[in-house]
Scaffold this active site. Structure first.
Site, PDB file in Angstrom:
ATOM      1  N   ASP A 334      17.404 -33.755  37.308  1.00 47.09           N
ATOM      2  CA  ASP A 334      16.789 -34.424  36.162  1.00 47.09           C
ATOM      3  C   ASP A 334      17.132 -33.608  34.913  1.00 47.09           C
ATOM      4  OD1 ASP A 334      13.700 -36.331  35.987  1.00 47.09           O
ATOM      5  OD2 ASP A 334      15.263 -36.042  34.503  1.00 47.09           O
ATOM      6  N   GLU A 531       6.547 -41.095  30.713  1.00 49.51           N
ATOM      7  CA  GLU A 531       6.413 -39.819  31.422  1.00 49.51           C
ATOM      8  C   GLU A 531       5.072 -39.151  31.159  1.00 49.51           C
ATOM      9  OE1 GLU A 531      11.119 -39.001  30.724  1.00 49.51           O
ATOM     10  OE2 GLU A 531      10.034 -37.539  31.908  1.00 49.51           O
TER      11      GLU A 531
END
Ligand code: GLC
Length: 641
Positions: A334, A531
């Protein structure tokens, strides 16, 4: 300028390839390769590039450039010609803002990404295609002419691009229980991506959300593994029946491996403290399904499992994903995920070695990509990262590039530009919006609004706001309220579907309502987020602005229909008795008329809850089968009589 037709483009590209290949052969034969001075520094015993006599003569095409050869042979041939620097470059993914085209060429960069909202200016599909082509030409100017892959989060349509079709977020698609629809959405998204050249989608998220406090709840298709597993049809839509099979095939990514939806308290990037049996039962099945569908890449989660970061988890990445599940694509980290292994800012040589040795094949290292290349090269030379690991990573990455057809057709296919935000895709999105609506309450059958209703009052911050109804990952990373991209707001949809004979008035805060109206619709819910910005550790209810709006409508003594535009279930049990109807609309995207289609009965509601709906926030986490009494159970949904 670029040719417009795909066929003409291919011819142009092919001719250019031959010239390039011939030119390259000539320069290589003369030893004046386009690479940097470091070519001879390879630590893998491959001093430079060897050519057969036919290749030297420039008559034979280099095997790896020959599309008639099997991919495995092309990979073998190319790998033979690659120096360590070439191989390190393939494993490096900078963010577009932090690298120049010439650096892509010099460092043989294998991939570039746009992080959420990172777009060319002006943000148009054409300009995306220009940007992509410029970066791709830079990659093709490298000594071995290896094309780059360009990655984006097209998680609900090509959502970084203004004007693209924005589909419902995954939680709404989970409510449709329609894998075939999700496949169509994947294919439409891939077509819009292809128009801009972008050939790699960091989607679908196949996470299994277990705590609705999590800011990424809406990126999950549902709380049980069977739903995200079923919706891996998104991969077929994006890649096609086989990667590279069709002209709009793009690389899909199953993310985030593993257990991102199961962290303590729903803490984004937190720790999933669960036994292995539970991890395998709940979180692994969607990845097994994704691998079975041939997903080309898997992205590692920021989160941890029982205190160990996934980005250093060799057992889960190499032994389980690559070994047990037989995943043959490549694993990408990521965004700055490697930095977080030791919990300190930035990354160290040790973190780089841990991540690569754990089985990560490509590192998303947006800014410090030069340091990453240097550190990894040092770790290889020091023997801390075996050359076999570097070769395995390259083999995996290059295999996907060959399968995607990037060596043959590397440039944007502008013949698909008309599909970006095109009518067909918007019709598909509207259908998906209607199918995703979940009717949770409908007392006295106040819905569907029918012929009797000739005066309707619409209120709420979410009623006339494309940004709010689209949510995060829309034009910008976090999304934002406002007229951010072309589409139809829910209010516009109500007006369209109600027709000219019905008077539809709008009062954002509910002021102006009176008892002359046949019904009032309050579109309320959450502001956009993405997020960890969406993690909610406190209450999960509506805010005061929304509650006051609804109260104003209730005071007028007309039927009140509440439409929730949110990324998750909200804590509404205490208020529900005062509402005549309740519809969970989730985050519908640009085609708000799909909500009106259900409110007016053009489409009967068929959506069913993909997540359990709490009786109060204190119940979180609450999931099917855990014995708690919810307000509405997983799978609940009403329809019209
Ligand atoms: C983000 C997300 C991931 C996304 C990546 C690139 O932080 O965790 O889902 O694909 O970075 O934008």
């Amino acid at each position: 300028m670029y040719s417009t037709s795909a066929k003409a483009k291919r011819r142009t590209v092919r001719v250019r390839h031959r010239v390039l290949a011939f030119g390259m052969l000539a320069t290589l034969a003369l030893g004046t390769g386009g690479g940097s001075a470091r070519d001879g520094e390879s630590a893998d015993g491959n001093a430079g590039i060897t050519l057969t006599s036919a290749e030297r003569a420039g008559t034979g095409q280099l095997p790896y450039l020959d599309p008639s050869l099997p991919v495995g042979e092309r990979v073998d041939d190319l790998m033979k010609r690659m120096s360590l620097d070439d191989k390190l470059g393939q494993m490096t993914q900078p963010e577009r803002r932090y690298i120049k085209p010439a650096e892509i060429t010099e460092h043989r960069i294998g991939s570039v990404l746009s992080s959420g909202g990172s777009a060319p200016k002006p943000n148009t599909a054409e300009n995306w295609a220009d940007m992509y082509d410029e970066l791709q030409k830079a990659a093709l100017a490298g000594p071995l002419r290896v094309p780059l892959m360009y990655g984006v989060d097209a998680v609900h349509g090509h959502n970084n691009v203004v004007g693209a079709t924005i589909f419902p977020h995954n939680i709404g698609l989970g409510a449709t229980r329609d894998p075939g629809l999700v496949r169509e959405i994947g294919a439409a998204t891939a077509a819009e991506m292809t128009a801009t050249g972008v050939d790699w989608n960091f989607a679908p998220c196949v996470c299994v959300v277990r705590n609705d406090r999590w800011g990424r709840t809406y990126e999950s298709f549902g709380e049980v593994p069977g739903l995200p597993s079923a919706m891996t049809t998104m991969i077929d839509g994006l890649q096609g029946a086989k990667l590279g099979a069709g002209p709009t095939s793009v690389l899909a990514t199953a993310k985030h491996y593993l257990g991102d939806g199961g962290t303590q308290g729903g803490d984004d990037r937190g720790d999933a403290r669960i036994p292995e049996a539970r991890l395998r039962e709940i979180h692994l099945p969607p990845f097994r399904a994704a691998v079975r569908r041939g997903v080309g890449s898997v992205m590692v989660s920021y989160s941890s499992w029982n205190g160990v970061k996934l980005h250093e988890h060799r057992y889960l990445i190499t032994e389980v994903l690559k070994g047990e599940l037989g995943f043959t694509g490549f694993v990408v980290s990521d965004y700055n995920g490697v930095d977080q292994i030791d919990g300190e800012p930035g990354f160290t040589r040790a973190e780089v070695a841990k991540a690569i040795n754990a089985g990560i094949d490509m590192v998303m290292v947006p800014e410090e990509w030069k340091k990453f290349i240097r550190y990894l090269g040092e770790e290889v030379r020091a023997g801390n990262v075996p050359m076999s690991r570097i070769d395995d990573a390259n083999r995996r990455i290059l295999t996907k590039k060959f399968e995607l057809g990037l060596f043959e057709d590397p440039m944007a296919d502008r013949s698909y530009l008309k599909s970006v935000g095109g009518a067909d895709h918007r019709v598909l999105a509207r259908r998906a919006v209607a199918k995703s609506q979940v009717l949770l309450k409908n007392s006295k059958n106040v819905l569907p609004l029918g012929a009797a209703a000739d005066k309707i009052f619409v209120a709420g911050r979410g009623a006339d706001d494309i940004g709010r109804q689209s949510g995060g990952w829309t034009v910008t990373w976090q999304g934002e309220p406002g007229d951010i991209t072309p589409g139809t707001t829910i209010l516009e949809g109500v007006r369209e579907v109600a027709g000219p004979s019905v008077k539809v008035d709008y009062g954002r805060d509910g002021k102006g309502i009176d008892d002359s109206y046949d019904a009032a619709i309050a579109v309320v819910g959450e502001d956009p987020y993405a997020e960890y910005h969406g993690d909610r550790t406190g209450g999960l209810g509506l805010d005061d602005v929304d509650l006051r709006t609804i109260e104003r409508l209730q005071a007028a003594d007309v039927p009140v229909i509440v439409v929730l535009v949110s990324g998750r279930p909200l804590d509404v049990a205490q208020r529900l008795s005062g509402w005549d109807a309740l519809v969970a609309s989730w985050l519908p995207g640009t085609e708000g008329a799909g909500v009106a289609d259900v409110l007016f009965g053009k489409v009967a509601p068929t959506g069913r809850l993909p997540v359990t709906w709490m009786s109060d926030a204190g119940q979180q986490p609450i999931n099917r089968g855990d014995g708690e009494k919810p307000l509405f159970p997983f799978g609940y949904g009403l329809t019209y009589n």
